[in-house]
Motif scaffolding. Sequence first.
Motif, PDB file in Angstrom:
ATOM      1  N   LEU A   1       0.902  -1.162   0.054  1.00  0.00           N
ATOM      2  CA  LEU A   1       0.111   0.065   0.044  1.00  0.00           C
ATOM      3  C   LEU A   1       0.957   1.274   0.103  1.00  0.00           C
ATOM      4  O   LEU A   1       2.030   1.229   0.433  1.00  0.00           O
ATOM      5  N   ALA A   2       0.104   2.500  -0.478  1.00  0.00           N
ATOM      6  CA  ALA A   2       0.926   3.646  -0.531  1.00  0.00           C
ATOM      7  C   ALA A   2       0.620   4.336   1.005  1.00  0.00           C
ATOM      8  O   ALA A   2      -0.402   4.954   0.850  1.00  0.00           O
ATOM      9  N   THR A   3       1.439   3.846   1.783  1.00  0.00           N
ATOM     10  CA  THR A   3       1.086   4.658   3.072  1.00  0.00           C
ATOM     11  C   THR A   3       2.506   4.710   3.864  1.00  0.00           C
ATOM     12  O   THR A   3       3.504   4.219   3.653  1.00  0.00           O
ATOM     13  N   THR A   4       2.234   5.661   4.872  1.00  0.00           N
ATOM     14  CA  THR A   4       3.532   5.898   5.675  1.00  0.00           C
ATOM     15  C   THR A   4       3.494   4.783   6.972  1.00  0.00           C
ATOM     16  O   THR A   4       4.779   4.872   7.614  1.00  0.00           O
ATOM     17  N   ALA A   5       2.695   4.081   7.256  1.00  0.00           N
ATOM     18  CA  ALA A   5       2.716   3.035   8.273  1.00  0.00           C
ATOM     19  C   ALA A   5       3.399   1.748   7.698  1.00  0.00           C
ATOM     20  O   ALA A   5       2.900   0.886   7.311  1.00  0.00           O
ATOM     21  N   ARG A   6       4.620   1.901   7.702  1.00  0.00           N
ATOM     22  CA  ARG A   6       5.322   0.555   7.006  1.00  0.00           C
ATOM     23  C   ARG A   6       6.580   0.284   8.035  1.00  0.00           C
ATOM     24  O   ARG A   6       7.183   0.966   8.775  1.00  0.00           O
TER      25      ARG A   6
ATOM     26  N   ALA B   1      -4.630  -7.890   8.679  1.00  0.00           N
ATOM     27  CA  ALA B   1      -4.474  -6.946   9.349  1.00  0.00           C
ATOM     28  C   ALA B   1      -3.539  -5.740   8.633  1.00  0.00           C
ATOM     29  O   ALA B   1      -2.984  -5.993   7.850  1.00  0.00           O
ATOM     30  N   SER B   2      -3.676  -4.640   9.037  1.00  0.00           N
ATOM     31  CA  SER B   2      -3.076  -3.359   8.413  1.00  0.00           C
ATOM     32  C   SER B   2      -2.516  -2.324   9.561  1.00  0.00           C
ATOM     33  O   SER B   2      -3.526  -1.829  10.332  1.00  0.00           O
ATOM     34  N   ALA B   3      -1.349  -2.252   9.618  1.00  0.00           N
ATOM     35  CA  ALA B   3      -0.835  -1.151  10.619  1.00  0.00           C
ATOM     36  C   ALA B   3      -1.546   0.013  10.564  1.00  0.00           C
ATOM     37  O   ALA B   3      -1.850   0.727   9.441  1.00  0.00           O
ATOM     38  N   GLY B   4      -1.792   0.692  11.717  1.00  0.00           N
ATOM     39  CA  GLY B   4      -2.454   1.847  11.840  1.00  0.00           C
ATOM     40  C   GLY B   4      -3.806   2.035  11.801  1.00  0.00           C
ATOM     41  O   GLY B   4      -4.324   3.096  12.187  1.00  0.00           O
ATOM     42  N   VAL B   5      -4.581   0.796  11.502  1.00  0.00           N
ATOM     43  CA  VAL B   5      -6.097   0.980  11.582  1.00  0.00           C
ATOM     44  C   VAL B   5      -6.916   0.827  13.128  1.00  0.00           C
ATOM     45  O   VAL B   5      -6.001   0.416  13.990  1.00  0.00           O
ATOM     46  N   GLY B   6      -8.041   1.294  13.238  1.00  0.00           N
ATOM     47  CA  GLY B   6      -8.494   1.125  14.466  1.00  0.00           C
ATOM     48  C   GLY B   6     -10.165   0.762  14.317  1.00  0.00           C
ATOM     49  O   GLY B   6     -10.337   0.049  13.165  1.00  0.00           O
ATOM     50  N   ILE B   7     -10.727   0.760  15.276  1.00  0.00           N
ATOM     51  CA  ILE B   7     -12.197   0.321  15.318  1.00  0.00           C
ATOM     52  C   ILE B   7     -13.081   1.434  14.557  1.00  0.00           C
ATOM     53  O   ILE B   7     -13.838   1.028  13.409  1.00  0.00           O
ATOM     54  N   LEU B   8     -12.407   2.678  14.400  1.00  0.00           N
ATOM     55  CA  LEU B   8     -13.210   3.998  13.926  1.00  0.00           C
ATOM     56  C   LEU B   8     -12.533   3.923  12.482  1.00  0.00           C
ATOM     57  O   LEU B   8     -11.281   3.881  12.290  1.00  0.00           O
ATOM     58  N   ASP B   9     -13.175   4.527  11.510  1.00  0.00           N
ATOM     59  CA  ASP B   9     -12.698   4.714  10.209  1.00  0.00           C
ATOM     60  C   ASP B   9     -11.804   6.017  10.007  1.00  0.00           C
ATOM     61  O   ASP B   9     -10.840   6.278   9.294  1.00  0.00           O
ATOM     62  N   ASP B  10     -11.835   6.837  11.275  1.00  0.00           N
ATOM     63  CA  ASP B  10     -11.105   8.141  11.189  1.00  0.00           C
ATOM     64  C   ASP B  10     -10.013   8.167  11.997  1.00  0.00           C
ATOM     65  O   ASP B  10      -9.102   8.922  11.973  1.00  0.00           O
ATOM     66  N   THR B  11      -9.663   6.875  12.482  1.00  0.00           N
ATOM     67  CA  THR B  11      -8.540   6.588  13.126  1.00  0.00           C
ATOM     68  C   THR B  11      -7.445   6.161  12.182  1.00  0.00           C
ATOM     69  O   THR B  11      -7.579   5.427  11.271  1.00  0.00           O
ATOM     70  N   GLY B  12      -5.929   6.859  12.202  1.00  0.00           N
ATOM     71  CA  GLY B  12      -5.043   6.424  11.283  1.00  0.00           C
ATOM     72  C   GLY B  12      -5.169   7.194  10.008  1.00  0.00           C
ATOM     73  O   GLY B  12      -4.500   6.911   9.016  1.00  0.00           O
ATOM     74  N   ILE B  13      -5.997   8.296   9.970  1.00  0.00           N
ATOM     75  CA  ILE B  13      -6.056   9.010   8.827  1.00  0.00           C
ATOM     76  C   ILE B  13      -4.866   9.673   8.527  1.00  0.00           C
ATOM     77  O   ILE B  13      -4.441   9.907   6.922  1.00  0.00           O
ATOM     78  N   GLN B  14      -3.820  10.017   9.256  1.00  0.00           N
ATOM     79  CA  GLN B  14      -2.786  10.540   8.927  1.00  0.00           C
ATOM     80  C   GLN B  14      -1.772   9.522   8.347  1.00  0.00           C
ATOM     81  O   GLN B  14      -0.674  10.000   7.387  1.00  0.00           O
ATOM     82  N   PHE B  15      -1.965   8.072   8.336  1.00  0.00           N
ATOM     83  CA  PHE B  15      -1.334   7.315   7.432  1.00  0.00           C
ATOM     84  C   PHE B  15      -1.541   7.255   6.145  1.00  0.00           C
ATOM     85  O   PHE B  15      -1.147   6.180   5.290  1.00  0.00           O
ATOM     86  N   ALA B  16      -2.785   7.504   5.695  1.00  0.00           N
ATOM     87  CA  ALA B  16      -3.392   7.662   4.233  1.00  0.00           C
ATOM     88  C   ALA B  16      -3.848   5.970   3.997  1.00  0.00           C
ATOM     89  O   ALA B  16      -5.005   5.811   4.453  1.00  0.00           O
ATOM     90  N   ASN B  17      -3.270   5.629   3.025  1.00  0.00           N
ATOM     91  CA  ASN B  17      -4.020   4.338   2.518  1.00  0.00           C
ATOM     92  C   ASN B  17      -3.501   3.089   3.425  1.00  0.00           C
ATOM     93  O   ASN B  17      -2.584   2.591   3.191  1.00  0.00           O
ATOM     94  N   ILE B  18      -4.779   2.691   4.281  1.00  0.00           N
ATOM     95  CA  ILE B  18      -4.303   1.678   5.011  1.00  0.00           C
ATOM     96  C   ILE B  18      -5.660   0.784   4.975  1.00  0.00           C
ATOM     97  O   ILE B  18      -6.726   1.194   4.362  1.00  0.00           O
ATOM     98  N   ILE B  19      -5.747  -0.622   5.406  1.00  0.00           N
ATOM     99  CA  ILE B  19      -6.891  -1.410   4.973  1.00  0.00           C
ATOM    100  C   ILE B  19      -7.753  -1.204   6.328  1.00  0.00           C
ATOM    101  O   ILE B  19      -7.382  -1.961   7.429  1.00  0.00           O
TER     102      ILE B  19
END
Length: 365
Positions: free
Chosen positions: A45-50, A108-126
């Motif tokens: 993915l094109a994400t900063t959570a790598r 699983a995908s680094a940066g995600v949470g229960i809420l969709d607005d969690t991890g928005i700073q990481f851009a493209n996460i699952i």
Amino acid sequence: MSEPFLLFAAVTFVAVFGSSSTPSVARAFFVFGDSLVDSGNNNYLATTARADTLPYGIDSPTHRPTGRFSNGLNIADVMSEELGGEPTLPYLSPEMQGENLLDGANFASAGVGILDDTGIQFANIIRIGMQLQYFEEYQDKLSALVGRSQARKIVSHGLVMISLGGNDFVNNYYLVPLSLRSRQFSLPEFVRYLILEYRKVLVSLYELGARLILVAGIGPLGCVPAELALRRSLSGECDPELQRAANMFNLLLADVVRELNLEIGYVSFIAANAFNMHMNYITHPEAYGFITSKDACCGQGLFNGVGLCTAASRLCADRDEYAFWDAFHPTERACRIIVREFLSGSEESMHPMNLSTILARNPKV
């Protein structure tokens, strides 16, 4: 929960657990959640959570980064070992096809949470909703390989592990002094809201065919090196507000697991109190063979908890001596301690029973 769901649960109990003559093969393993269990999906993915550069993966078999936020294996990988298989492949891997589907999948995908607005700073996460969609897609692929009936058996007899919630605090509610969520909710209100949303995720997993679901609570957020550094802890004392948040979340999560099992009529969900498990070795690191549970092995700044783990970071010589690998994540050795608790922990940590007990009750396919 609706009556159709309860009826479906009762019928499925007989279909899944009623026969002891089913041939025994390896149990499939399915993983959902965040960076604690991501086996490399974010590499695609094109994400900063790598975690795809050294020194991540320095103690992996190839001594190269794998996308895991670990020096080697993570919690999901160690669990795969305990189930007698190889680490479950990330769902986005090109290798996730053919007979590899039989082993399960890691969504699983680094940066995600229960809420969709969690991890928005990481851009493209699952995000978790997409992880569930991928689970449906996976089952279609599996059905094409072995047939719909056998695919259902593989999923229903497989083990599901889900790890969510930590990012909703550290990368959402407490991300900035006045985050949107912290203005919207008091802490108790936010925890209740999170739990209600998490309940929907757990019900969705059940409705998608999962029957053995390990729900990992969140660890002691106030004790991770990143928070010790951010809050400038002078003596390494854990932040009480974050500790309170984690405890509140885990207590309500255990209540939800209890309610779901009662509504279904048998034990399908197990709650793991990860807070207690981590605090054991954080409070008494020497008893577990660690020299520190405050400093990260890889990082910079106070407690080695500032910024990312990079080639420019200070790196400890012996990862087995450290409880934390980077600012947020445990070392492989600490992950092994956690998985042992999942398997054989007391009711204080595993509700209503530990993983070994429920796996022994439920046959493989």
